[in-house]
Design a protein around this motif. Structure first.
Motif, PDB file in Angstrom:
ATOM      1  N   ASN A  26       0.680  -1.229  -0.066  1.00 17.33           N
ATOM      2  CA  ASN A  26      -0.096  -0.074  -0.085  1.00 17.33           C
ATOM      3  C   ASN A  26       0.840   1.378  -0.072  1.00 17.33           C
ATOM      4  O   ASN A  26       0.546   2.207  -0.800  1.00 17.33           O
ATOM      5  CB  ASN A  26      -1.067   0.058   0.988  1.00 17.33           C
ATOM      6  N   GLN A  27       1.868   1.028   0.960  1.00 18.65           N
ATOM      7  CA  GLN A  27       2.827   2.421   0.768  1.00 18.65           C
ATOM      8  C   GLN A  27       3.561   2.502  -0.449  1.00 18.65           C
ATOM      9  O   GLN A  27       3.631   3.890  -0.910  1.00 18.65           O
ATOM     10  CB  GLN A  27       3.580   2.387   1.953  1.00 18.65           C
ATOM     11  N   LEU A  28       3.955   1.604  -1.256  1.00 21.27           N
ATOM     12  CA  LEU A  28       4.517   1.629  -2.494  1.00 21.27           C
ATOM     13  C   LEU A  28       3.307   2.173  -3.463  1.00 21.27           C
ATOM     14  O   LEU A  28       3.765   2.910  -4.309  1.00 21.27           O
ATOM     15  CB  LEU A  28       5.115   0.229  -2.979  1.00 21.27           C
ATOM     16  N   TYR A  29       2.272   1.663  -3.388  1.00 21.32           N
ATOM     17  CA  TYR A  29       1.365   2.204  -4.540  1.00 21.32           C
ATOM     18  C   TYR A  29       1.076   3.659  -4.198  1.00 21.32           C
ATOM     19  O   TYR A  29       0.848   4.403  -5.311  1.00 21.32           O
ATOM     20  CB  TYR A  29      -0.102   1.327  -4.022  1.00 21.32           C
ATOM     21  N   LEU A  30       1.106   4.210  -2.937  1.00 18.81           N
ATOM     22  CA  LEU A  30       0.717   5.652  -2.879  1.00 18.81           C
ATOM     23  C   LEU A  30       2.048   6.463  -2.906  1.00 18.81           C
ATOM     24  O   LEU A  30       1.702   7.536  -3.868  1.00 18.81           O
ATOM     25  CB  LEU A  30       0.290   5.733  -1.224  1.00 18.81           C
ATOM     26  N   ASP A  31       3.184   5.803  -3.007  1.00 18.03           N
ATOM     27  CA  ASP A  31       4.338   6.707  -3.264  1.00 18.03           C
ATOM     28  C   ASP A  31       4.463   6.657  -4.891  1.00 18.03           C
ATOM     29  O   ASP A  31       4.737   7.688  -5.492  1.00 18.03           O
ATOM     30  CB  ASP A  31       5.706   5.901  -2.771  1.00 18.03           C
ATOM     31  N   LEU A  32       4.228   5.505  -5.670  1.00 19.91           N
ATOM     32  CA  LEU A  32       4.220   5.688  -7.146  1.00 19.91           C
ATOM     33  C   LEU A  32       3.197   6.540  -7.517  1.00 19.91           C
ATOM     34  O   LEU A  32       3.313   7.124  -8.489  1.00 19.91           O
ATOM     35  CB  LEU A  32       3.837   4.033  -7.538  1.00 19.91           C
ATOM     36  N   LYS A  33       1.948   6.512  -7.048  1.00 16.51           N
ATOM     37  CA  LYS A  33       0.863   7.391  -7.436  1.00 16.51           C
ATOM     38  C   LYS A  33       1.106   8.907  -7.250  1.00 16.51           C
ATOM     39  O   LYS A  33       0.980   9.686  -8.127  1.00 16.51           O
ATOM     40  CB  LYS A  33      -0.578   7.158  -6.880  1.00 16.51           C
ATOM     41  N   SER A  34       1.752   9.053  -6.071  1.00 17.71           N
ATOM     42  CA  SER A  34       2.051  10.409  -5.711  1.00 17.71           C
ATOM     43  C   SER A  34       3.337  10.910  -6.748  1.00 17.71           C
ATOM     44  O   SER A  34       3.117  12.020  -6.941  1.00 17.71           O
ATOM     45  CB  SER A  34       2.951  10.454  -4.379  1.00 17.71           C
ATOM     46  N   GLU A  35       4.332  10.163  -6.990  1.00 18.09           N
ATOM     47  CA  GLU A  35       5.302  10.241  -7.970  1.00 18.09           C
ATOM     48  C   GLU A  35       4.613  10.717  -9.357  1.00 18.09           C
ATOM     49  O   GLU A  35       5.139  11.726 -10.053  1.00 18.09           O
ATOM     50  CB  GLU A  35       6.273   9.299  -8.259  1.00 18.09           C
ATOM     51  N   LEU A  36       3.651   9.854  -9.785  1.00 18.01           N
ATOM     52  CA  LEU A  36       2.896  10.069 -10.915  1.00 18.01           C
ATOM     53  C   LEU A  36       2.222  11.476 -11.025  1.00 18.01           C
ATOM     54  O   LEU A  36       2.433  12.166 -11.931  1.00 18.01           O
ATOM     55  CB  LEU A  36       2.305   8.915 -11.390  1.00 18.01           C
ATOM     56  N   ARG A  37       1.637  11.772  -9.975  1.00 22.41           N
ATOM     57  CA  ARG A  37       0.784  12.993  -9.803  1.00 22.41           C
ATOM     58  C   ARG A  37       1.826  14.132 -10.151  1.00 22.41           C
ATOM     59  O   ARG A  37       1.622  15.070 -10.798  1.00 22.41           O
ATOM     60  CB  ARG A  37       0.029  13.268  -8.735  1.00 22.41           C
ATOM     61  N   GLY A  38       2.828  14.122  -9.426  1.00 13.01           N
ATOM     62  CA  GLY A  38       4.058  15.177  -9.477  1.00 13.01           C
ATOM     63  C   GLY A  38       4.406  15.392 -10.757  1.00 13.01           C
ATOM     64  O   GLY A  38       4.495  16.420 -11.058  1.00 13.01           O
ATOM     65  N   ALA A  39       4.433  14.127 -11.576  1.00  7.74           N
ATOM     66  CA  ALA A  39       5.002  14.301 -13.020  1.00  7.74           C
ATOM     67  C   ALA A  39       3.630  14.843 -13.724  1.00  7.74           C
ATOM     68  O   ALA A  39       4.114  15.811 -14.767  1.00  7.74           O
ATOM     69  CB  ALA A  39       5.211  12.757 -13.555  1.00  7.74           C
ATOM     70  N   LEU A  40       2.596  14.485 -13.547  1.00 12.92           N
ATOM     71  CA  LEU A  40       1.596  15.071 -14.644  1.00 12.92           C
ATOM     72  C   LEU A  40       1.280  16.390 -14.135  1.00 12.92           C
ATOM     73  O   LEU A  40       0.809  17.199 -15.227  1.00 12.92           O
ATOM     74  CB  LEU A  40       0.332  14.298 -14.162  1.00 12.92           C
ATOM     75  N   LEU A  41       1.501  16.925 -13.039  1.00 14.36           N
ATOM     76  CA  LEU A  41       1.121  18.373 -12.613  1.00 14.36           C
ATOM     77  C   LEU A  41       2.212  19.428 -12.693  1.00 14.36           C
ATOM     78  O   LEU A  41       2.074  20.539 -12.399  1.00 14.36           O
ATOM     79  CB  LEU A  41       0.443  18.528 -11.395  1.00 14.36           C
ATOM     80  N   SER A  42       3.708  18.830 -12.861  1.00 15.20           N
ATOM     81  CA  SER A  42       4.631  19.674 -13.199  1.00 15.20           C
ATOM     82  C   SER A  42       4.249  20.510 -14.460  1.00 15.20           C
ATOM     83  O   SER A  42       4.009  19.737 -15.539  1.00 15.20           O
ATOM     84  CB  SER A  42       5.847  18.994 -13.250  1.00 15.20           C
ATOM     85  N   SER A  43       4.453  21.877 -14.353  1.00 15.80           N
ATOM     86  CA  SER A  43       4.263  22.799 -15.217  1.00 15.80           C
ATOM     87  C   SER A  43       2.681  22.574 -15.996  1.00 15.80           C
ATOM     88  O   SER A  43       2.740  22.639 -17.322  1.00 15.80           O
ATOM     89  CB  SER A  43       5.386  23.125 -16.426  1.00 15.80           C
ATOM     90  N   TYR A  44       1.886  22.073 -15.245  1.00 20.08           N
ATOM     91  CA  TYR A  44       0.429  21.839 -15.705  1.00 20.08           C
ATOM     92  C   TYR A  44       0.002  23.403 -16.397  1.00 20.08           C
ATOM     93  O   TYR A  44      -0.125  24.290 -15.428  1.00 20.08           O
ATOM     94  CB  TYR A  44      -0.513  21.320 -14.550  1.00 20.08           C
ATOM     95  N   PRO A  45      -0.703  23.285 -17.473  1.00 22.03           N
ATOM     96  CA  PRO A  45      -0.996  24.594 -18.192  1.00 22.03           C
ATOM     97  C   PRO A  45      -2.398  24.830 -17.675  1.00 22.03           C
ATOM     98  O   PRO A  45      -3.449  24.771 -18.229  1.00 22.03           O
ATOM     99  CB  PRO A  45      -1.032  24.497 -19.427  1.00 22.03           C
ATOM    100  N   ARG A  46      -2.777  25.205 -16.371  1.00 22.36           N
ATOM    101  CA  ARG A  46      -3.771  25.384 -15.782  1.00 22.36           C
ATOM    102  C   ARG A  46      -4.812  26.403 -16.678  1.00 22.36           C
ATOM    103  O   ARG A  46      -6.079  26.463 -16.689  1.00 22.36           O
ATOM    104  CB  ARG A  46      -3.872  26.006 -14.262  1.00 22.36           C
ATOM    105  N   ALA A  47      -4.112  27.488 -17.142  1.00 21.61           N
ATOM    106  CA  ALA A  47      -5.034  28.462 -17.969  1.00 21.61           C
ATOM    107  C   ALA A  47      -5.350  27.874 -19.404  1.00 21.61           C
ATOM    108  O   ALA A  47      -6.128  28.664 -20.282  1.00 21.61           O
ATOM    109  CB  ALA A  47      -4.188  29.881 -18.027  1.00 21.61           C
ATOM    110  N   ALA A  48      -4.689  26.975 -19.820  1.00 23.30           N
ATOM    111  CA  ALA A  48      -4.892  26.409 -21.124  1.00 23.30           C
ATOM    112  C   ALA A  48      -6.084  26.097 -21.544  1.00 23.30           C
ATOM    113  O   ALA A  48      -7.084  25.666 -20.414  1.00 23.30           O
ATOM    114  CB  ALA A  48      -3.873  25.302 -21.668  1.00 23.30           C
ATOM    115  N   ASP A  49      -6.390  25.802 -22.654  1.00 26.48           N
ATOM    116  CA  ASP A  49      -7.978  25.153 -23.060  1.00 26.48           C
ATOM    117  C   ASP A  49      -7.826  23.484 -22.530  1.00 26.48           C
ATOM    118  O   ASP A  49      -6.619  23.053 -22.659  1.00 26.48           O
ATOM    119  CB  ASP A  49      -8.176  25.210 -24.450  1.00 26.48           C
ATOM    120  N   VAL A  50      -8.992  23.073 -22.728  1.00 28.06           N
ATOM    121  CA  VAL A  50      -9.094  21.566 -22.409  1.00 28.06           C
ATOM    122  C   VAL A  50      -8.058  20.618 -23.220  1.00 28.06           C
ATOM    123  O   VAL A  50      -7.170  19.618 -22.524  1.00 28.06           O
ATOM    124  CB  VAL A  50     -10.456  21.105 -22.228  1.00 28.06           C
ATOM    125  N   ARG A  51      -8.020  20.831 -24.416  1.00 33.02           N
ATOM    126  CA  ARG A  51      -7.153  19.799 -25.400  1.00 33.02           C
ATOM    127  C   ARG A  51      -5.959  20.018 -25.055  1.00 33.02           C
ATOM    128  O   ARG A  51      -5.184  19.088 -24.896  1.00 33.02           O
ATOM    129  CB  ARG A  51      -7.575  20.244 -26.809  1.00 33.02           C
TER     130      ARG A  51
END
Length: 190
Positions: free
Chosen positions: A56-81
């Protein structure tokens, strides 16, 4: 008196677990993980009370790392596409750069040993993605689907895309683009 825990040792155990689980599956024995981390098996249980807690801890750590990768420089003001494309490309980049983590994350995602609480914490980490999906559905940009379904489509198409990128590296960019177009057509209204 209990020994103080070391964050480095904990991280070494999680890294060893990732490698062992990638090689042998999540049913691999804890003794193999401890050996790969260079510690006694009892030390593993100083950090994780049992194997399920480790999973469970490994699952949470991997998901957290992935979230960090996905949201790094996430273009919040950009269009949906553009935001969807950012998430797509970030997921592919993370998966290609971390093949063992990708493989273990996929195994853990379907494991009945991952608790509902861990799944809830993990889902909560992707609240921004879920909000984008809901907002986009309300505006008629995306089909009326749950964020979980959109995420499952993303995952399935991304996994297929990464597999083909690995098999044919010379065509990797073509697969990245074609995979995103397939994803977008699956979720967008037009």
């Amino acid at each position: 008196m209990a020994r103080p825990r070391s964050e480095d040792k904990r991280n070494a155990l999680l890294a060893a677990a990732t490698q062992v689980f990638a090689d042998d599956g999540i049913n691999a024995p804890t003794a193999r993980i401890a050996k790969a981390a260079g510690v006694a098996e009892g030390t593993l249980f100083t950090y994780f009370s049992n194997k399920d807690e480790l999973l469970n801890q490994l699952y949470l750590d991997l998901k957290s790392e992935l979230r960090g990768a996905l949201l790094s420089s996430y273009p919040r003001a950009a269009d949906v596409r553009q935001r969807a494309r950012h998430v797509w490309l970030a997921y592919l980049d993370w998966g290609v750069a971390n093949p063992h983590k990708r493989k273990v994350a996929a195994q853990l995602a379907v494991s009945d040993r991952i608790t509902a609480a861990s799944r809830a914490v993990s889902a909560g980490a992707f609240v921004e993605f879920n909000a984008m999906v809901h907002e986009s559905m309300a505006k008629g940009v995306l089909r009326d689907r749950t964020p979980a379904f959109v995420g499952a489509i993303l995952f399935a198409l991304a996994e297929t895309t990464m597999d083909f990128m690995g098999k044919e590296p010379a065509a990797a960019e073509q697969y990245r683009a074609a995979g995103f177009e397939a994803f977008w057509r699956a979720i967008a209204t037009s």
